[in-house]
Write a protein that holds these residues in place. Sequence first.
Motif, PDB file in Angstrom:
ATOM      1  N   GLN A 145       0.805  -1.219   0.000  1.00  0.00           N
ATOM      2  CA  GLN A 145       0.000   0.000   0.000  1.00  0.00           C
ATOM      3  C   GLN A 145       0.841   1.274   0.000  1.00  0.00           C
ATOM      4  O   GLN A 145       0.305   2.365   0.138  1.00  0.00           O
ATOM      5  N   GLY A 146       2.144   1.136  -0.129  1.00  0.00           N
ATOM      6  CA  GLY A 146       2.999   2.320  -0.181  1.00  0.00           C
ATOM      7  C   GLY A 146       3.228   2.980   1.164  1.00  0.00           C
ATOM      8  O   GLY A 146       3.585   4.163   1.226  1.00  0.00           O
ATOM      9  N   ASP A 147       3.030   2.230   2.261  1.00  0.00           N
ATOM     10  CA  ASP A 147       3.140   2.819   3.596  1.00  0.00           C
ATOM     11  C   ASP A 147       4.495   3.483   3.830  1.00  0.00           C
ATOM     12  O   ASP A 147       4.567   4.616   4.324  1.00  0.00           O
ATOM     13  N   GLY A 148       5.574   2.775   3.512  1.00  0.00           N
ATOM     14  CA  GLY A 148       6.902   3.329   3.733  1.00  0.00           C
ATOM     15  C   GLY A 148       7.148   4.563   2.894  1.00  0.00           C
ATOM     16  O   GLY A 148       7.783   5.534   3.350  1.00  0.00           O
ATOM     17  N   ILE A 149       6.656   4.556   1.660  1.00  0.00           N
ATOM     18  CA  ILE A 149       6.825   5.716   0.778  1.00  0.00           C
ATOM     19  C   ILE A 149       6.085   6.916   1.348  1.00  0.00           C
ATOM     20  O   ILE A 149       6.611   8.034   1.393  1.00  0.00           O
ATOM     21  N   LEU A 150       4.858   6.700   1.811  1.00  0.00           N
ATOM     22  CA  LEU A 150       4.062   7.798   2.344  1.00  0.00           C
ATOM     23  C   LEU A 150       4.691   8.376   3.614  1.00  0.00           C
ATOM     24  O   LEU A 150       4.715   9.601   3.802  1.00  0.00           O
ATOM     25  N   LEU A 151       5.207   7.502   4.481  1.00  0.00           N
ATOM     26  CA  LEU A 151       5.854   7.988   5.698  1.00  0.00           C
ATOM     27  C   LEU A 151       7.145   8.737   5.378  1.00  0.00           C
ATOM     28  O   LEU A 151       7.437   9.784   5.954  1.00  0.00           O
ATOM     29  N   GLY A 152       7.931   8.179   4.451  1.00  0.00           N
ATOM     30  CA  GLY A 152       9.154   8.865   4.048  1.00  0.00           C
ATOM     31  C   GLY A 152       8.862  10.213   3.421  1.00  0.00           C
ATOM     32  O   GLY A 152       9.539  11.213   3.709  1.00  0.00           O
ATOM     33  N   GLU A 153       7.835  10.266   2.584  1.00  0.00           N
ATOM     34  CA  GLU A 153       7.448  11.525   1.946  1.00  0.00           C
ATOM     35  C   GLU A 153       6.996  12.543   2.994  1.00  0.00           C
ATOM     36  O   GLU A 153       7.308  13.740   2.896  1.00  0.00           O
ATOM     37  N   ALA A 154       6.268  12.068   4.008  1.00  0.00           N
ATOM     38  CA  ALA A 154       5.804  12.967   5.061  1.00  0.00           C
ATOM     39  C   ALA A 154       6.972  13.590   5.824  1.00  0.00           C
ATOM     40  O   ALA A 154       6.869  14.700   6.339  1.00  0.00           O
ATOM     41  N   MET A 155       8.100  12.858   5.871  1.00  0.00           N
ATOM     42  CA  MET A 155       9.288  13.380   6.555  1.00  0.00           C
ATOM     43  C   MET A 155      10.178  14.222   5.642  1.00  0.00           C
ATOM     44  O   MET A 155      11.231  14.686   6.048  1.00  0.00           O
ATOM     45  N   GLY A 156       9.747  14.385   4.392  1.00  0.00           N
ATOM     46  CA  GLY A 156      10.497  15.222   3.473  1.00  0.00           C
ATOM     47  C   GLY A 156      11.440  14.481   2.558  1.00  0.00           C
ATOM     48  O   GLY A 156      12.269  15.109   1.889  1.00  0.00           O
ATOM     49  N   ALA A 157      11.323  13.161   2.507  1.00  0.00           N
ATOM     50  CA  ALA A 157      12.196  12.379   1.627  1.00  0.00           C
ATOM     51  C   ALA A 157      11.860  12.646   0.165  1.00  0.00           C
ATOM     52  O   ALA A 157      10.698  12.874  -0.189  1.00  0.00           O
ATOM     53  N   ALA A 158      12.875  12.623  -0.668  1.00  0.00           N
ATOM     54  CA  ALA A 158      12.672  12.811  -2.102  1.00  0.00           C
ATOM     55  C   ALA A 158      12.177  11.517  -2.732  1.00  0.00           C
ATOM     56  O   ALA A 158      12.528  10.423  -2.285  1.00  0.00           O
ATOM     57  N   LEU A 159      11.350  11.637  -3.753  1.00  0.00           N
ATOM     58  CA  LEU A 159      10.833  10.483  -4.482  1.00  0.00           C
ATOM     59  C   LEU A 159      11.408  10.485  -5.894  1.00  0.00           C
ATOM     60  O   LEU A 159      11.606  11.543  -6.493  1.00  0.00           O
ATOM     61  N   ALA A 160      11.663   9.283  -6.406  1.00  0.00           N
ATOM     62  CA  ALA A 160      12.189   9.172  -7.767  1.00  0.00           C
ATOM     63  C   ALA A 160      11.664   7.905  -8.410  1.00  0.00           C
ATOM     64  O   ALA A 160      11.331   6.935  -7.715  1.00  0.00           O
ATOM     65  N   ASP A 161      11.554   7.919  -9.730  1.00  0.00           N
ATOM     66  CA  ASP A 161      11.145   6.750 -10.516  1.00  0.00           C
ATOM     67  C   ASP A 161       9.795   6.197 -10.067  1.00  0.00           C
ATOM     68  O   ASP A 161       9.564   4.980 -10.106  1.00  0.00           O
ATOM     69  N   MET A 162       8.892   7.057  -9.659  1.00  0.00           N
ATOM     70  CA  MET A 162       7.588   6.598  -9.187  1.00  0.00           C
ATOM     71  C   MET A 162       6.703   6.084 -10.315  1.00  0.00           C
ATOM     72  O   MET A 162       5.672   5.451 -10.065  1.00  0.00           O
ATOM     73  N   ASP A 163       7.084   6.341 -11.549  1.00  0.00           N
ATOM     74  CA  ASP A 163       6.286   5.856 -12.672  1.00  0.00           C
ATOM     75  C   ASP A 163       6.810   4.534 -13.223  1.00  0.00           C
ATOM     76  O   ASP A 163       6.337   4.049 -14.250  1.00  0.00           O
ATOM     77  N   ALA A 164       7.778   3.937 -12.530  1.00  0.00           N
ATOM     78  CA  ALA A 164       8.350   2.674 -13.004  1.00  0.00           C
ATOM     79  C   ALA A 164       7.470   1.502 -12.579  1.00  0.00           C
ATOM     80  O   ALA A 164       6.914   1.490 -11.488  1.00  0.00           O
ATOM     81  N   TYR A 165       7.351   0.521 -13.451  1.00  0.00           N
ATOM     82  CA  TYR A 165       6.596  -0.684 -13.119  1.00  0.00           C
ATOM     83  C   TYR A 165       7.051  -1.821 -14.015  1.00  0.00           C
ATOM     84  O   TYR A 165       7.701  -1.602 -15.048  1.00  0.00           O
ATOM     85  N   GLN A 166       6.727  -3.030 -13.612  1.00  0.00           N
ATOM     86  CA  GLN A 166       7.047  -4.210 -14.409  1.00  0.00           C
ATOM     87  C   GLN A 166       5.769  -4.738 -15.027  1.00  0.00           C
ATOM     88  O   GLN A 166       4.875  -5.202 -14.318  1.00  0.00           O
ATOM     89  N   GLY A 167       5.664  -4.621 -16.329  1.00  0.00           N
ATOM     90  CA  GLY A 167       4.498  -5.152 -17.028  1.00  0.00           C
ATOM     91  C   GLY A 167       4.665  -6.638 -17.274  1.00  0.00           C
ATOM     92  O   GLY A 167       5.746  -7.100 -17.639  1.00  0.00           O
ATOM     93  N   LEU A 168       3.605  -7.401 -17.045  1.00  0.00           N
ATOM     94  CA  LEU A 168       3.669  -8.851 -17.226  1.00  0.00           C
ATOM     95  C   LEU A 168       2.676  -9.247 -18.304  1.00  0.00           C
ATOM     96  O   LEU A 168       1.464  -9.236 -18.080  1.00  0.00           O
TER      97      LEU A 168
END
Length: 271
Positions: A231-254
Motif C-alpha cells: 500500500q505504499g506505507d513506507g513511501i508515504l511515511l518517508g514523503e511525510a518526513m520530506g524524503a525525495a521520491l524518484a522513478d515513481m512511474d516505473a513498473y514491471q508489465g507482465l
Amino acid sequence: MTLLAAAQADFPLHMPVIVAGGGACGLVAALAAHDAGAEVVVIERDPVPRGSTSMSLGAVCASGTADQRRLGVDDDADRFAADVMEKTRGTADPALARAVGQLSGEAIDWLREAHGVELSLDPNWPPAFGHSRMRMHVSPGRSGADLMDRLIAACDRAGIPIVTSATLESLFVEGKRVTGVRYARPDGSREDIGCGALILATCGFGGNHAMIAKHIPAMREARYFGWEGNQGDGILLGEAMGAALADMDAYQGLGLLAEPAGIDLNPRFLI
C-alpha cells in the motif's frame, strides 16, 4: 500515515533497530543488522510474513557468487552493471547498477554461509532478459514461498522477533530523526516502540489504487498481480518526513498473465 512529536511518546520498550516489513527485503535487513551487533525487531502487517516474494519464483540474480565460480561462470560487477545499462537503454543509475552487481553475490554467499539460506545457481536457466551470464539463484523448493520460509527460519535461529498482524501507522520524530513507531493491531489497539534506527522495507504501492492513479495513470485500469498489502506505507511515511521520491512511474508489465485464472505463464514452456 502520520508523524507524531517524540515528546508525546512514553515507550514501554526500546529497540536499537526496527525493521518495518517482513518480506524478503525486511528479513534480510534484519539479519544484516543482527550480524552487525544490533538488537532488532521486525514488524509485519500480515499474520504470516509473505509479501510479493512469496508470489514469485523466489529467484535472485546475482554476480560473482561462489556457485558461479564453482560452475565456471565468468562474471563480475562490471559485467552486471553493463548488462543493466544496456537493458535499460542507459536510463538506470550507473552507480546503483554497479553496487547491485558488486554486493548481490556477496549477499547470496553470506545468506548461505552465515544463515543456512540455501540459494544455488540454477544451470537450467540460460542467460535471458538482458543478462549475459547465468545469474539465477534459487532455493531448493524453487518458489518464493520456500525462500520466505527459509528466511523466517534464519531469523528464528538468530533470535530475531517478528511481530505479525502489526500495521505501521505512525512515526515519532524529533526533527528529521525517527525515535519510535506506532502500529495498530486487528482489534484496533495500538502499541508504541522506541528505536535508535528504523528501516522501511514495506515494498511498493501496487495495491494502492489511488497512488497508482497518481503516479502511473496509464496503468490505473491494469490488473495488479502482486501482494495487496503493498500500500505504499513506507513511501508515504518517508514523503511525510520530506524524503525525495524518484522513478515513481516505473513498473514491471507482465504480458504472460492468463485471465481470469490469474496464472503466470512461464515463457520457457510456451510453444
